[in-house]
Design an enzyme around this catalytic site. Structure first.
Site, PDB file in Angstrom:
ATOM      1  N   LYS A 108     -43.186  89.418  51.315  1.00  0.00           N
ATOM      2  CA  LYS A 108     -43.499  89.514  52.743  1.00  0.00           C
ATOM      3  C   LYS A 108     -42.589  88.616  53.593  1.00  0.00           C
ATOM      4  CE  LYS A 108     -48.109  91.265  52.180  1.00  0.00           C
ATOM      5  NZ  LYS A 108     -48.329  91.227  50.709  1.00  0.00           N
TER       6      LYS A 108
HETATM    7  C1  LIG Z   1     -48.759  92.291  50.062  1.00  0.00           C
HETATM    8  C2  LIG Z   1     -48.445  92.331  48.621  1.00  0.00           C
HETATM    9  C3  LIG Z   1     -48.481  93.557  47.905  1.00  0.00           C
HETATM   10  C4  LIG Z   1     -48.905  94.844  48.561  1.00  0.00           C
HETATM   11  O1  LIG Z   1     -47.970  95.320  49.505  1.00  0.00           O
HETATM   12  P1  LIG Z   1     -48.410  96.407  50.579  1.00  0.00           P
HETATM   13  O2  LIG Z   1     -47.262  96.485  51.507  1.00  0.00           O
HETATM   14  O3  LIG Z   1     -49.653  95.904  51.244  1.00  0.00           O
HETATM   15  O4  LIG Z   1     -48.658  97.670  49.830  1.00  0.00           O
HETATM   16  C5  LIG Z   1     -48.115  93.541  46.566  1.00  0.00           C
HETATM   17  N1  LIG Z   1     -47.782  92.390  45.945  1.00  0.00           N
HETATM   18  C6  LIG Z   1     -47.733  91.219  46.588  1.00  0.00           C
HETATM   19  C7  LIG Z   1     -47.376  89.987  45.840  1.00  0.00           C
HETATM   20  C8  LIG Z   1     -48.053  91.149  47.949  1.00  0.00           C
HETATM   21  O5  LIG Z   1     -48.021  89.974  48.576  1.00  0.00           O
END
Ligand SMILES: *Cc1c(COP(=O)(O)O)cnc(C)c1O
Length: 461
Positions: A108
């Site tokens: 993210k």
């Molecule tokens: C947020 C997150 C996900 C999921 O991603 P989405 O975009 O919500 O589908 C998967 N793995 C990790 C480590 C995350 O932080």
């Protein structure tokens, strides 16, 4: 480029307006009016910031200083090297795409580091301030806070489920002492946090008065930022611009894999988008059966960033599936709200789901343990439990002659207890995080109640 809402009742807007708004006033999600086209031959040799600029400038045409902001967001210093998202080959045809080299060790960071720059620029331009309200199951919150800390004109109010994150995740957020960062620990699960955010956003008068904005994965800028690394990985894994590549994505709110879908729509030769759910398998169920059924109760799992009852970005995908017919989207979501589900399996849209390249699968705690072990024993590489969900499902869909790229969404250091369970040893922790859990923490315990949260924001902004 102008942006429209999936519910069709909001006037088209420019990027800089959508950026600060989050959900559209009609309750829908913004997305661009048209899908821009990729220029693969011209893009293949570009470094990350240059590629990001090419992709992003197709979506963002009202920020003259975009290049400066992109370079600031994607610097070697912030992402531990020039590659930003390095591709690691485990064996011929099987790769791990490193998306967790940013400041909070989760993918993210890639979207949020850019968002921090975009927000600060737009607010300064408009001479405005913004109160960012968000909900997190762990990774979004810290990535948002590390992107927004100290930024001028921005305050962050981040709701997280009290005692439902790993000690590392909680400490990463709660140890921030920046005055513009407010951690609200909600007595409930992630979905309670998300519901509160939705309720506050539904109060248009409050939202306007207190200048509430969002950084959750519904923000289009985040999707756009994530599109970039699908191109980057594609070029790293192939020699020509027609080689097929499949991507495996550990999925929660459908933001990451949806960016892959956008890349594919722009012309990237993606063979399959392999969606991996954990025990909260609403999306796996949809892609296997056509039936989309919100879970009544979210299961607390060992890949917590994928724990959802419904997937917020999914509405964008469905909007495309039904030929951008907003009336149909409204009808489907009315049904989802009233009956908790809708079913497309007997509709003319269902065959298009397979055509759109999605396949899916499910992974459980036992699978995660097994996969972490297998990858370490076979390749000498430690992966985190979310990445393990992705690898597990990826291998079920592997095809000869197709490069398979598994997205690494978090660093193993972030989920040490799982690694200890699987391997009997903890992953190496980067030096700057060594004493994290011992730092003083700063957070506010709060009820899962929109009114309480509104009062808190009003008295702290
Ligand atoms: C947020 C997150 C996900 C999921 O991603 P989405 O975009 O919500 O589908 C998967 N793995 C990790 C480590 C995350 O932080």
């Amino acid at each position: 480029m102008r942006y429209v809402s999936t519910r069709g009742a909001a006037a088209p807007k420019r990027f800089t307006e959508v950026l600060l708004e989050g959900l559209a006033p009609d309750g829908g999600l913004y997305l661009p009016e048209a899908t821009p086209k990729a220029d693969l031959p011209a893009w293949r040799r570009l470094g990350y910031p240059e590629l990001a600029l090419q992709v992003l400038s197709r979506f963002i045409d009202d920020i003259p200083e975009l290049e400066t902001l992109v370079r600031r967001a994607y610097s070697a210093r912030v992402f531990a090297g020039n590659e930003i998202t390095p591709l690691r080959t485990l064996e011929p045809g099987l790769h791990l795409l490193g998306l967790a080299n940013g400041p909070t060790l989760a993918f993210k960071d890639i979207a949020l580091q850019l968002l921090g720059e975009l927000f600060e620029w737009v607010l300064n331009e408009k001479n405005q301030t913004l109160n960012v309200l968000g909900a997190t199951s762990g990774d979004t919150g810290s990535a948002a806070e590390y992107a927004m800390r100290g930024k001028r004109g921005i305050r962050v109010f981040m709701l997280s489920p009290h005692k439902r994150m790993t000690a590392f995740q909680a400490a990463q957020m709660y140890s921030l002492q920046d005055a513009n960062i407010h951690n609200l620990a909600v007595k409930g699960v992630f979905d309670d946090c998300q519901d509160v955010v939705k309720k506050v956003n539904a109060d248009a008068a409050y939202k306007a008065q207190h200048r509430i904005g969002a950084v959750n994965s519904i923000n289009w800028a985040r999707v756009a930022a994530q599109v970039v690394y699908y191109f980057k990985a594609y070029f790293a894994a192939t020699r020509t611009d027609s080689d097929p590549v499949s991507f495996a994505v550990p999925t929660g709110n459908f933001g990451n894999i949806y960016a892959g879908h956008v890349a594919r729509s722009m012309g990237l030769p993606v063979r399959s988008l392999i969606l991996a759910s954990n025990e909260n398998d609403v999306l796996d169920q949809f892609f296997r059966t056509g039936r989309y059924r919100a879970r009544k109760k979210v299961k607390h799992t060992t890949s917590p960033s994928m724990d959802i009852s419904k997937a917020s970005n999914f509405e964008r995908y469905v909007y495309g599936l039904v030929d951008r017919d907003a009336a149909r989207v409204r009808d489907l979501w009315r049904r989802l709200d009233a009956e908790g589900e809708f079913d497309l399996s007997h509709s003319p849209y269902w065959p298009r789901v397979a055509q759109s390249g999605f396949v899916s699968g499910r992974s459980t705690h036992a699978d995660r343990v097994e996969t972490i072990k297998m990858v370490f024993e076979k390749y000498g590489v430690m992966i985190d439990p979310h990445t393990a969900d992705g690898v597990k499902v990826a291998l079920e869909h592997r095809e000869p002659g197709v490069q398979l790229v598994c997205l690494e969404t978090a660093a193993p250091a972030k989920f040490a207890p799982m690694l200890v369970e699987a391997l009997g040893r903890a992953p190496e922790r980067p030096a700057e995080w060594r004493d994290l859990e011992r730092l003083p923490q700063r957070f506010e315990l709060i009820a899962p109640d929109a009114e309480a949260v509104k009062r808190y924001i009003a008295s702290h902004s």
